[in-house]
Design a protein around this motif. Structure first.
Motif, short mmCIF file in Angstrom:
data_model
loop_
_atom_site.label_atom_id
_atom_site.label_comp_id
_atom_site.label_asym_id
_atom_site.label_seq_id
_atom_site.Cartn_x
_atom_site.Cartn_y
_atom_site.Cartn_z
N UNK A 1 -30.59 2.94 53.02
CA UNK A 1 -30.84 3.09 51.58
C UNK A 1 -29.61 2.63 50.82
N UNK A 2 -29.73 2.56 49.52
CA UNK A 2 -28.63 2.06 48.69
C UNK A 2 -27.37 2.87 48.90
N UNK A 3 -27.49 4.20 48.88
CA UNK A 3 -26.31 5.05 49.04
C UNK A 3 -25.70 4.83 50.43
N UNK A 4 -26.54 4.68 51.40
CA UNK A 4 -26.04 4.47 52.76
C UNK A 4 -25.32 3.14 52.89
N UNK A 5 -25.82 2.15 52.19
CA UNK A 5 -25.14 0.85 52.25
C UNK A 5 -23.78 0.92 51.58
N UNK A 6 -23.69 1.73 50.51
CA UNK A 6 -22.39 1.92 49.88
C UNK A 6 -21.41 2.47 50.91
N UNK A 7 -21.88 3.46 51.64
CA UNK A 7 -21.03 4.07 52.65
C UNK A 7 -20.63 3.04 53.70
N UNK A 8 -21.59 2.25 54.11
CA UNK A 8 -21.32 1.23 55.11
C UNK A 8 -20.25 0.27 54.61
N UNK A 9 -20.40 -0.16 53.38
CA UNK A 9 -19.42 -1.11 52.83
C UNK A 9 -18.04 -0.46 52.76
N UNK A 10 -18.01 0.80 52.34
CA UNK A 10 -16.73 1.50 52.25
C UNK A 10 -16.09 1.63 53.63
N UNK A 11 -16.91 1.94 54.59
CA UNK A 11 -16.39 2.11 55.95
C UNK A 11 -15.84 0.79 56.48
N UNK A 12 -16.59 -0.28 56.26
CA UNK A 12 -16.15 -1.58 56.77
C UNK A 12 -14.91 -2.08 56.04
N UNK A 13 -14.79 -1.68 54.78
CA UNK A 13 -13.63 -2.14 54.01
C UNK A 13 -12.34 -1.61 54.62
N UNK A 14 -12.44 -0.50 55.30
CA UNK A 14 -11.25 0.08 55.92
C UNK A 14 -11.69 0.77 57.20
N UNK A 15 -12.10 -0.08 58.15
CA UNK A 15 -12.69 0.44 59.38
C UNK A 15 -11.62 0.73 60.41
N UNK A 16 -11.70 1.85 61.07
CA UNK A 16 -12.62 2.97 60.84
C UNK A 16 -11.95 4.10 60.08
N UNK A 17 -10.79 3.83 59.51
CA UNK A 17 -10.03 4.90 58.89
C UNK A 17 -10.81 5.62 57.78
N UNK A 18 -11.57 4.88 57.03
CA UNK A 18 -12.29 5.49 55.91
C UNK A 18 -13.15 6.65 56.37
N UNK A 19 -13.66 6.55 57.59
CA UNK A 19 -14.55 7.59 58.09
C UNK A 19 -13.83 8.76 58.71
N UNK A 20 -12.51 8.70 58.77
CA UNK A 20 -11.77 9.75 59.46
C UNK A 20 -11.27 10.85 58.52
N UNK A 21 -11.46 10.66 57.25
CA UNK A 21 -11.13 11.73 56.32
C UNK A 21 -12.26 12.76 56.37
N UNK A 22 -12.19 13.75 55.50
CA UNK A 22 -13.26 14.74 55.49
C UNK A 22 -14.51 14.13 54.89
N UNK A 23 -15.61 14.75 55.16
CA UNK A 23 -16.88 14.24 54.65
C UNK A 23 -16.82 14.15 53.13
N UNK A 24 -16.15 15.10 52.52
CA UNK A 24 -16.04 15.13 51.06
C UNK A 24 -15.31 13.90 50.55
N UNK A 25 -14.16 13.63 51.18
CA UNK A 25 -13.37 12.48 50.74
C UNK A 25 -14.11 11.16 50.98
N UNK A 26 -14.72 11.07 52.12
CA UNK A 26 -15.45 9.84 52.46
C UNK A 26 -16.55 9.60 51.43
N UNK A 27 -17.25 10.67 51.09
CA UNK A 27 -18.32 10.56 50.10
C UNK A 27 -17.75 10.12 48.76
#
Lengths: 288, 288
Positions: free
Chosen positions: B21-47
Motif C-alpha cells: 500500500x502507499x504507506x508501506x511503500x513510503x516505509x520501503x523507500x525510507x528503509x532503502x534510503x538508509x538500509x538497513x539502519x533506518x529499520x533498527x530504531x524503534x518502531x515509533x522512530x521508524x514510523x
DNA sequence: GACAATCTGAAATTATCGCTTCAACAGTCT
DNA sequence: AGACTGTTGAAGCGATAATTTCAGATTGTC
C-alpha cells in the motif's frame, strides 16, 4: 553544523579501558567480538550476552558519557550508518565559482541524490528482466508516455528503433489508441512512462493492452503509479527536484541504460542493423 | 547454523513491492534510503521517519511474514551482522547488490561524471544570461533540435510553455523551416540543441535565423557545434557514455535547470499562469 | 579478621515500546 | 447515490525495556 570530529564508541572504550570494572570489561569484550551489532539489541540481551546484569550495562554507558542506554545505542547506530553510507560523490564544488545556492548547484545536488536514491530503490534483476523482454525480437514493442513523459517516450522509441525492429510509439492522443490497441496482442510488450499526477487515461490504455494479452513494463516514480498492479515489471525512480515540477532526469537515465543494455545483449544483430542504418542515412542525405 | 539461503528483507520487499500500500511503500523507500539502519530504531522512530503511523509499520512487518516488529528487526540485525562479518564488505556504491560492472552502475558513474564535468566546464554567468534572455516576455522563443535531440526540444518547449507565453517548437522536418523563418525577427530567441555529429541542416537554419536578427542560444556538447560561432550564448555539456551512443542526460538537466531558473526569475507572473493552466486542464478533463 | 570502599545483580519502579482496536476515509462496484 | 472493500492513523492497553534502589558480595587494607 555539528562538530566534525567525534570519537567513536570503540575509541572511547579503549581510552577508558584501564578504569573499567570486571563486569564492564566483559561487556567491552562482548561488544568488540561483534562490533557494533552486539550493542544494538536490547539492554537485556546485551547484558545476557556478556553474562552481566542490566545495571552494569547502564553504568558503562554512563561512564562513557551518555545519558542512558538508548543514547549509547543511538550513537552506535549513527556510527554504523555513517560507515555504511557511501560517501557518494562528495560534491566537491559543482560549478566552478557559483555559490552553493545557485540554481545550477541545487539542481545538480538533487539530480545526484535522485540518481543514487533510484539505484538503491531498484531491483537490478527487474531491470535485467525488462532488458531480456525488450531484446526478444519475436516481440513487438510499443512505447507510450503522458503529457510530460511523452518526450521521453519519443526519445526511447527513437533509440530503440536503432537497436531493433518492430518498435513503435504510442501516439500522445488518446483518440488514436483504439487503432493501436487493435494490433496489440500476446506477443507485444507495452512500455509505459507514468509519473504523478498519474494519468487516468493512461491507466485505461494499460488495462486494455493487458486485457489483450500484452506484457506491461512500467517506468514510474517512487510513489508508484497504479499501473504497477497490471505490469509484469515496474521500475520505480526518484524524481524530486527543487522546483515546481518533478525532474525527469532519472527517467531519461533509465531509458538510456535500457537502450545500452539491449544493444549489448544482442550485439551482432544490432551492429549489422546500425551499419545498415548508417548506409541508408548517407544515401538519403547525399542526393538532397 | 541456520539455513544459508534465506531471502533478505530487501529482496522480500522488492518481491512484494507491487502489493504494497502507499504507506508501506513510503516505509520501503525510507528503509532503502538508509538500509538497513533506518529499520533498527524503534518502531515509533521508524514510523515517524517515513511519516506514517506505527500500525502501518507493523502491518508491513507482518506482510513480510514476521510475527511482529521485534522479529523483523532481529532479522535486519542478523543480515547486517552477516554482512559485516563478511570480509568483502559489500559497500557496492550504487545498486543494492548488482556488481560494479553491471550496466546500471557503469551508466550511473558516467552520468555523475558528465554532470560534475559539465558544471565545471560551464560559466554560470552564461547560464544566468540565457535565463535573463528567456525570461524576457517581450521576446518570442523558438526551440529546435535534431534527430536525437528533438525529444529534448519537445521537453523544453512543453515546460517553457507552462512558464511563459510565446514559446514554439521548431518542427523536426527541414521542409517546414522556411515558414518558421518567415516569422522570426529581431525580437526572437532561437534555442538550438546540437550535439555530434553536428547537423549540417541545423547549421543552415541557425544561420538564416541569425541573418534575420534573432538571437541564438546553443546547447551543445563539449566539442562544441559550429553553430557556436553564430550564437550569443553557448552552453557546452559533457555527454560521454559507456555505450555506442552519447548520453543526453546532462542536456535534459540543462533544460530542467533553465526552466526552474526562468520560473524563479518571474515568479508572480508564472504562478498566475500556472494557476490558469491548472484551471484549464481541469475544465478540459472534466467533461471528457 | 574487621572495616571501608567498591562492585554487582535482584527487585522494584518508571518510561517507552509494540500491539490491538476502531472509527474515519478513499476508492470501487452495483 | 450507496453499500462494500481496503487503507490509514488516533487512542489506549498491556508488555517489555530502561532505570533506580538497595542489600549482599568482593576486594584490598590495616
Amino acid at each position: 553544523m555539528r562538530q566534525p570530529v567525534q570519537t567513536t564508541i570503540a575509541e572511547r572504550l579503549r581510552l577508558k579501558a584501564a578504569e573499567l570494572t570486571a563486569a564492564e570489561r566483559k561487556l567491552m569484550a562482548t561488544l568488540f567480538a561483534n562490533y557494533p551489532m552486539a550493542g544494538l539489541a536490547s539492554i537485556t540481551e546485551f547484558a545476557r550476552e556478556a553474562c552481566v546484569s542490566t545495571p552494569s550495562v547502564l553504568r558503562l554507558a554512563k561512564k562513557l558519557g551518555f545519558s542512558g542506554f538508548p543514547a549509547f545505542q543511538e550513537r552506535l547506530r549513527a556510527e554504523l550508518s555513517a560507515q555504511l553510507q557511501n560517501p557518494i560523490a562528495k560534491h566537491d564544488r559543482w560549478s566552478a565559482d557559483a555559490p552553493d545556492t545557485h540554481i545550477l548547484n541545487r539542481f545538480a545536488t538533487a539530480a545526484m541524490e535522485n540518481l543514487s536514491g533510484s539505484l538503491k530503490l531498484m531491483d537490478h534483476r527487474s531491470f535485467d528482466a525488462v532488458v531480456a523482454l525488450l531484446t526478444d525480437r519475436r516481440r513487438r514493442i510499443h512505447i507510450g508516455g503522458g503529457r510530460i513523459t511523452g518526450a521521453l517516450a519519443v526519445y526511447l522509441t527513437t533509440h530503440l528503433q536503432m537497436a531493433r525492429p518492430e518498435v513503435t510509439l504510442v501516439p500522445a492522443m488518446p483518440a488514436m489508441w483504439p487503432q493501436v490497441l487493435l494490433d496489440i496482442g500476446k506477443k507485444d510488450v507495452v512500455v509505459v512512462f507514468d509519473i504523478r499526477r498519474y494519468d487516468a487515461r493512461m491507466l485505461e490504455f494499460a488495462a486494455s493492452a493487458r486485457e489483450r494479452g500484452a506484457k506491461l513494463v512500467l517506468i514510474t516514480d517512487q510513489w508508484i503509479s497504479p499501473i504497477a498492479r497490471l505490469a509484469v515489471h515496474s521500475l520505480p525512480l526518484r524524481i524530486e527536484a527543487p522546483s515546481s515540477w518533478d525532474s525527469n532526469i532519472v527517467l531519461l537515465f533509465m531509458a538510456e541504460a535500457l537502450v545500452a543494455a539491449i544493444i549489448n545483449a544482442a550485439w551482432p544483430e544490432t551492429q549489422a542493423r546500425i551499419r545498415e542504418l548508417e548506409g541508408l542515412a548517407e544515401s538519403v542525405r547525399r542526393p538532397r
